[in-house]
Design an enzyme around this catalytic site. Structure first.
Site, PDB file in Angstrom:
ATOM      1  CG  ASP A  31     151.967  21.762  90.361  1.00 34.83           C
ATOM      2  OD1 ASP A  31     152.857  22.547  91.054  1.00 34.83           O
ATOM      3  OD2 ASP A  31     151.557  20.647  91.650  1.00 34.83           O
ATOM      4  CG  ASN A  88     160.357  16.120  98.168  1.00 33.10           C
ATOM      5  OD1 ASN A  88     161.032  15.273  97.627  1.00 33.10           O
ATOM      6  ND2 ASN A  88     159.599  17.649  97.683  1.00 33.10           N
ATOM      7  CG  ASP A 120     166.825  16.856  94.674  1.00 31.55           C
ATOM      8  OD1 ASP A 120     166.106  17.650  94.736  1.00 31.55           O
ATOM      9  OD2 ASP A 120     167.729  16.811  95.672  1.00 31.55           O
ATOM     10  CD  GLU A 145     155.395  20.969  93.942  1.00 34.70           C
ATOM     11  OE1 GLU A 145     154.515  21.009  94.664  1.00 34.70           O
ATOM     12  OE2 GLU A 145     156.480  21.427  94.017  1.00 34.70           O
TER      13      GLU A 145
END
Length: 364
Positions: free
Chosen positions: A236, A244, A253, A283
């Protein structure tokens, strides 16, 4: 153009045979001597045209410009049309009363029509061929039989026009059929590509190209392991929501794509065995290594964690912006993926609560 060349190559022996048959028939006519020069001219035209076609073939194979070869072919076909007209003129001599005279005339016109039909794809050389035939015929008729010049000229011109119209219409039909075949083939290729893409997307994540959650659970990928015991890692990315929010979703991305490349590379380079990576969502990733030794699996997990901490350079982020928490567990043959993921998830949660950017494993 290639079809014309193929047809000409196959028809060349038949053309040679036709000259022999014409010579044999002419020898039986009272005016046999009148056919000597026309037959000689026909042989020269036949050989010249064949050499011109071979020259065109050679330039196509070499990828050279075709215009010079096509001009040469047009000249030789003009000469070929002249040879057919010259061969027809003795058969128009009304003073000769012999059935073979009519057959010779009919055979000549049939030969002209066949060649026009064969070469019609090459429009300019074909028109040169017909022009050579008509010009020579007109001159010969005017000189040899002026009283019948109008009738012969008009009749043969109409016949030639009819043959040309038919030949060019046939070419358009063949071109339309060829275009349809090409279009159908392109559509079939597009359909096959679309089906392959759909099949790929059914099992792979569209952003990263890794296996997706559905493939992991439905395709029983873990059953391909060679060893009785393998290891599963739950990865993770740390603080991904913050990444983000701070740098934008495009950068997020890009981070996922680079992380997936990293995992794909390390799995490929790990060595023999059944190894794969899957994106579970967001993620979160799952890595499966066909490694029975828990110590070696831990080394692999630590190396992977370290590689993640250096990934910011490839993504274009500041140092410390990327890291991963990893949960490691064993996976025994016959065990469900759900059970292994539950253990790995608990280990990954421990890594998160203990400060992130670390590996935790489930002991047996």
């Amino acid at each position: 153009m290639r079809s014309v060349l193929i047809t000409e190559g196959r028809a060349f022996p038949a053309n040679v045979l036709s000259v022999i048959l014409f010579a044999g028939a002419a020898s039986c006519l009272p005016n046999a001597s009148a056919y000597i020069l026309p037959l000689l001219m026909r042989v020269l035209a036949l050989v010249g045209a064949h050499l011109s076609y071979n020259h065109l073939r050679s330039r196509i194979q070499k990828g050279a410009p075709l215009e010079p070869a096509l001009r040469l072919l047009g000249v030789m076909l003009f000469f070929g049309g002249m040879s057919w007209a010259y061969l027809l003129l003795p058969s128009l001599d009304t003073a000769v009363d012999h059935p073979l005279r009519v057959l010779m005339a009919g055979g000549t016109l049939v030969g002209v029509a066949l060649i026009v039909t064969m070469t019609a794809t090459l429009r300019i050389p074909t028109l040169a061929y017909v022009a050579g035939f008509l010009v020579t015929l007109f001159v010969g008729v005017v000189v040899g039989a002026p009283e019948a010049a109008v009738i012969y000229s008009a009749g043969v011109t109409l016949l030639a026009a009819g043959v040309l119209i038919f030949a060019f219409a046939n070419v358009r039909q063949r071109e339309a059929s060829a275009d349809m075949l090409v279009e159908n083939r392109r559509l079939n290729e597009d359909l096959a590509e679309a089906l392959a893409h759909a099949e790929f997307l059914a099992k792979h994540d569209p952003l990263t190209g890794l296996f997706n959650r559905r493939a992991l659970f439905e395709e029983r990928l873990v059953d391909g392991a060679h060893n009785e015991t393998a290891h599963l890692l739950l990865v993770d990315l740390d603080h991904f929501k913050k990444l983000n929010d701070s740098f934008g979703h495009d950068m997020g991305d890009r981070a996922l794509i680079e992380a997936s490349k990293l995992m794909r590379d390390v799995m490929r380079d790990y060595g023999p065995g059944h190894h794969f990576a899957a994106r579970l969502g967001g993620e979160e990733f799952c890595l499966f290594i066909d490694e029975p030794d828990s110590a070696q699996a831990l080394v692999f997990a630590e190396d992977l964690r370290e590689a993640f901490s250096q990934l910011h350079e490839a993504v274009g982020l500041p140092g410390g912006a990327l890291s991963a928490s990893i949960g490691l567990t064993h996976h025994d043959r016959g065990e469900t993926v759900d059970l292994s993921l539950q253990r790995a998830d608990a280990a990954m949660y421990d890594a998160k609560t203990q400060g992130r950017n670390r590996v935790r494993r489930v002991e047996r």
